[in-house]
Design a protein around this motif. Structure first.
Motif, PDB file in Angstrom:
ATOM      1  N   ILE A  73       0.715  -1.098  -0.066  1.00 22.92           N
ATOM      2  CA  ILE A  73      -0.035  -0.115  -0.029  1.00 22.92           C
ATOM      3  C   ILE A  73       0.760   1.172  -0.229  1.00 22.92           C
ATOM      4  O   ILE A  73       1.912   1.359   0.850  1.00 22.92           O
ATOM      5  N   THR A  75       0.547   5.375   0.436  1.00 24.75           N
ATOM      6  CA  THR A  75      -0.208   6.661   0.850  1.00 24.75           C
ATOM      7  C   THR A  75       0.633   7.862   0.957  1.00 24.75           C
ATOM      8  O   THR A  75       1.710   7.955   1.265  1.00 24.75           O
ATOM      9  N   ASN A  76      -0.061   8.807   0.226  1.00 30.03           N
ATOM     10  CA  ASN A  76       0.447  10.251   0.479  1.00 30.03           C
ATOM     11  C   ASN A  76       0.257  10.657   1.903  1.00 30.03           C
ATOM     12  O   ASN A  76      -0.836  10.923   2.391  1.00 30.03           O
ATOM     13  N   GLU A  77       1.408  10.992   2.488  1.00 28.02           N
ATOM     14  CA  GLU A  77       1.450  11.355   4.275  1.00 28.02           C
ATOM     15  C   GLU A  77       1.062  12.680   4.031  1.00 28.02           C
ATOM     16  O   GLU A  77       0.627  13.147   5.198  1.00 28.02           O
ATOM     17  N   ASN A  80      -2.845  12.230   3.413  1.00 25.00           N
ATOM     18  CA  ASN A  80      -3.220  10.962   4.068  1.00 25.00           C
ATOM     19  C   ASN A  80      -4.221  10.195   3.168  1.00 25.00           C
ATOM     20  O   ASN A  80      -5.278   9.535   3.384  1.00 25.00           O
ATOM     21  N   SER A  81      -3.985  10.600   1.709  1.00 21.67           N
ATOM     22  CA  SER A  81      -4.842   9.911   0.539  1.00 21.67           C
ATOM     23  C   SER A  81      -4.089   8.343   0.226  1.00 21.67           C
ATOM     24  O   SER A  81      -2.737   8.264   0.090  1.00 21.67           O
ATOM     25  N   PHE A  82      -5.111   7.628  -0.146  1.00 21.22           N
ATOM     26  CA  PHE A  82      -4.480   6.284  -0.659  1.00 21.22           C
ATOM     27  C   PHE A  82      -4.083   6.238  -2.083  1.00 21.22           C
ATOM     28  O   PHE A  82      -4.965   6.956  -2.916  1.00 21.22           O
ATOM     29  N   LYS A  83      -2.877   6.005  -2.396  1.00 25.34           N
ATOM     30  CA  LYS A  83      -2.552   6.108  -3.977  1.00 25.34           C
ATOM     31  C   LYS A  83      -2.617   4.919  -4.807  1.00 25.34           C
ATOM     32  O   LYS A  83      -2.701   4.877  -5.902  1.00 25.34           O
ATOM     33  N   ALA A  85      -2.745   0.413  -4.257  1.00 21.80           N
ATOM     34  CA  ALA A  85      -2.588  -0.933  -3.244  1.00 21.80           C
ATOM     35  C   ALA A  85      -2.700  -2.222  -4.242  1.00 21.80           C
ATOM     36  O   ALA A  85      -3.280  -2.068  -5.124  1.00 21.80           O
ATOM     37  N   TYR A 108       5.759   9.685   1.079  1.00 24.53           N
ATOM     38  CA  TYR A 108       4.916   8.636   1.091  1.00 24.53           C
ATOM     39  C   TYR A 108       5.121   7.486   2.133  1.00 24.53           C
ATOM     40  O   TYR A 108       6.411   7.451   2.517  1.00 24.53           O
ATOM     41  N   GLU A 109       4.046   7.039   2.688  1.00 25.34           N
ATOM     42  CA  GLU A 109       4.121   5.933   3.464  1.00 25.34           C
ATOM     43  C   GLU A 109       3.809   4.587   2.654  1.00 25.34           C
ATOM     44  O   GLU A 109       3.079   4.418   1.785  1.00 25.34           O
TER      45      GLU A 109
END
Length: 131
Positions: A73, A75-77, A80-83, A85, A108-109
């Motif tokens: 996964i 995620t834009n830190e 906090n948007s999911f980019k 998966a 990014y996380e």
């Protein structure tokens, strides 16, 4: 916390936001897999937006736990948007995130989840910077 909930079948009752009665059952196990180790990229690494991001990890080493899949996964830190998966095979140890999901100047996380056959999962995560 596992000591408070022994393995077994648990029943749940509830109501939806519209007042409908909901019922369900779930099987709880204590089969918790070891976390995978993310080997590339590394924590804090700068990753280029000009190339696809190849993510690699080591497989958990526990013969008593059967891994059913991995999930990666991004995620834009900042917002906090999911980019991105991707669920990949239990035999996999890498996947590629297309460069189009990366934006320069964003942290990014990156998470890699190991999921075992009853649904229990553990997460390893790092942070990377897109340049």
């Amino acid at each position: 916390i596992l000591g408070r909930f022994p393995p077994g079948t648990y029943s749940f009752n509830g109501r939806s936001i519209h007042g409908n009665v909901l019922r369900g059952e779930v099987e709880l196990t204590h089969n918790i897999p070891q976390a995978p180790t993310i080997t590339s990229p590394t924590e804090g690494q700068n990753v280029t937006v000009d190339e696809d991001l190849v993510v690699t990890w080591t497989q958990p080493d526990d013969p008593d736990i059967v891994i059913s899949s991995f999930e990666v996964i991004l995620t834009n830190e900042e917002d906090n948007s999911f980019k991105n998966a991707q669920r990949v095979s239990a035999l996999a140890n890498q996947t590629t995130i297309p460069a189009s999901f990366l934006q320069a100047g964003v942290e990014y996380e990156l998470e890699v989840l190991a999921r075992e056959e009853s649904g229990n999962q553990v997460i390893s995560l790092i942070f990377v910077n897109a340049v």
